[in-house]
Structure formats: C-alpha cells, structure tokens
Scaffold this motif. Structure first.
Motif, PDB file in Angstrom:
ATOM      1  N   THR A 221     -18.774  28.445  -5.341  1.00 49.75           N
ATOM      2  CA  THR A 221     -19.170  27.035  -5.193  1.00 49.75           C
ATOM      3  C   THR A 221     -17.986  26.112  -5.346  1.00 49.75           C
ATOM      4  O   THR A 221     -17.808  25.143  -4.594  1.00 49.75           O
ATOM      5  CB  THR A 221     -20.250  26.691  -6.227  1.00 49.75           C
ATOM      6  OG1 THR A 221     -21.367  27.588  -6.063  1.00 49.75           O
ATOM      7  CG2 THR A 221     -20.719  25.263  -6.072  1.00 49.75           C
TER       8      THR A 221
ATOM      9  N   GLU B  53     -22.891  35.030   0.472  1.00 48.62           N
ATOM     10  CA  GLU B  53     -22.254  33.776   0.043  1.00 48.62           C
ATOM     11  C   GLU B  53     -20.795  34.028  -0.334  1.00 48.62           C
ATOM     12  O   GLU B  53     -19.901  33.232  -0.007  1.00 48.62           O
ATOM     13  CB  GLU B  53     -23.027  33.199  -1.145  1.00 48.62           C
ATOM     14  CG  GLU B  53     -24.364  32.605  -0.746  1.00 48.62           C
ATOM     15  CD  GLU B  53     -25.114  32.070  -1.958  1.00 48.62           C
ATOM     16  OE1 GLU B  53     -26.137  31.393  -1.763  1.00 48.62           O
ATOM     17  OE2 GLU B  53     -24.635  32.308  -3.092  1.00 48.62           O
TER      18      GLU B  53
ATOM     19  N   ASP C   1     -16.446  23.619  -2.480  1.00 47.76           N
ATOM     20  CA  ASP C   1     -16.250  22.175  -2.725  1.00 47.76           C
ATOM     21  C   ASP C   1     -14.811  21.773  -2.432  1.00 47.76           C
ATOM     22  O   ASP C   1     -14.540  20.705  -1.841  1.00 47.76           O
ATOM     23  CB  ASP C   1     -16.619  21.850  -4.179  1.00 47.76           C
ATOM     24  CG  ASP C   1     -18.107  22.010  -4.446  1.00 47.76           C
ATOM     25  OD1 ASP C   1     -18.869  21.980  -3.449  1.00 47.76           O
ATOM     26  OD2 ASP C   1     -18.495  22.157  -5.625  1.00 47.76           O
TER      27      ASP C   1
END
Length: 246
Positions: A57, A18, A61
């Motif tokens: 994250t 990730e 976004d």
C-alpha cells in the motif's frame, strides 16, 4: 474428494496478486530491478516481492504521488512551450499568430506631424504665384542685359596670314613692276605686307609677298585667279608658300 471451496467464488489469491501488481508498478518506476536483472526468472522475481500488505500500500501511494508530480511537471512544460510558441508567432508574424502592432507614436511626435500636415494645407491661398512671377521677371531682365552686353561686344573677325610665291613669265620680267601691279589690287579685307625677291635658277627670281586677309571677305583661290588673269603677261604662276590662321 473435492474441496468444499471449489464451488465458492471467494478470491483466495488476492494478497498474492496485489503483491505482484505492486512489484510490477515498482519495476515500471525504476525503483525495483526485474528478476532477469537479478539473475533469476520473472517467477523468482515475483516470489522475491514482499508479501506484506502494508508495504504494498505504501509503495502504491508513493507511485501515485510520483505519477501526479510527473503529470504536473509535464503540464507545466506544455503550458510553457505553448506560451513560447505564441510569442514566436507574434514576433515572426506567422499565420497562426497575431501580427505585431506598430508602436504608438509619442504625443509630441504625433502633434508635430499634425502641424506639418496642416502647414501643407493653404486655406487662404499662398504667395507662390507672386514668387513665380517675380522670379520670371528677374530672369527676363537678366537675359535682356546679357543679350545687350553680347551685342555691344565686337565680333571676332577670322583672319589668315598668307605668303604667296609669284613666278615671273620669263627672265626679262621686271619683278618690281610685278610687285606694284599686285599692290594695285584693292579689296575689302585684303592687306598687302612685305615682299622680297628669292632666287630660283639661271638668274630668275620669284617674288615672295605676304598678305593678311579676312576669311569671310577674301578667298585666296579667287585672288590667285585674279592675279594670273589680270597680269598674265608678267606672271607665270602663283603658289601658296604658307597659310596660317590668326
């Protein structure tokens, strides 16, 4: 001894992948330099990416929001370009656009045009035939008056002034008698004028006499021939010294 986790399907490297995906998207957006630009290899760049899940994250976004904004701007630009192309086709009458319509005439101009077109239509006949007859009658009257005036005007008679040199047959010829003989010729359109004697040689003189003739009635050549034929015992020759149109 083999690890007990080797038979399990658990993704133990999820967080690492990730972080690598987030770093890759950040590099694509231009907000993060690659490992090569920083002087290291791609492995070093990957290892320098933050390992925190929360930061990744947030970055994802942000990238998604920026991607949406870019897509919105691109869609607006496409719509604007299509709109401009449509206007150009309309103005230029292109094959892809609808031809520009002619501006509608003002009500007053349309009404005036209708009145003009109505005035050209003669439902009950017009006075054109009567006007033409009147003009033709006036024309004929003027032509008749012109011809009458021209017929009353005296015609111009063409005349000529001629000076003849009459030479005697010999030195004993009486030139006064020769002059009287010439003046005895009477012909319509012939008028005898002044005469004089002009010395030639050895005491011989020629008779120089003027006449005025009407060209249509008297021929000078015929007159010369008549003089030599009728008075050949007195006249040797007749010459034309001057000939002028009057």
């Amino acid at each position: 001894m083999a690890s007990p986790y080797m038979k399990d399907s658990v993704w133990l490297q999820q967080r690492k992948f990730e972080d690598a995906e987030a770093f890759y998207q950040k590099v694509l957006s231009g907000t993060q330099a690659t490992g090569a630009q920083q002087g290291g290899c791609s492995g070093a760049g990957a290892s320098s990416a933050p390992s925190g899940g929360g930061d990744a994250t947030v970055r994802i976004d942000n990238l998604e929001r920026e991607n949406k904004e870019l897509r919105t701007a691109v869609d607006e630009m496409k719509a604007l370009v299509q709109k401009l192309e449509g206007r150009v086709r309309v103005l230029e009458g292109g094959s892809g656009g609808t031809p520009a319509k002619a501006p509608a005439k003002a009500p007053a101009a349309a009404a005036a045009e209708d009145d003009d077109s109505d005035s050209d239509i003669d439902l009950f006949g017009s006075d054109d035939d009567e006007d033409k007859e009147e003009l033709e009658r006036i024309k004929q009257e003027r032509l008749k008056a012109y011809h009458e005036k021209k017929s009353k005007k005296p015609a111009v008679i063409a005349k000529s002034s001629v000076i003849m040199d009459v030479k005697p047959y010999d030195d004993e010829t009486d030139m006064k008698e020769v002059e009287n003989s010439l003046r005895s010729i009477n012909q319509d359109g012939l008028l005898w004028g002044a005469a004089k004697l002009v010395p030639l040689a050895y005491g011989i003189k020629k008779l120089q006499i003027a006449i005025v003739i009407e060209d249509a009635k008297v021929s000078v050549e015929d007159l010369k021939e008549k003089i030599t034929d009728d008075f050949g015992d007195q006249v040797q020759s007749v010459d034309i010294a001057a000939f002028n149109k009057l």
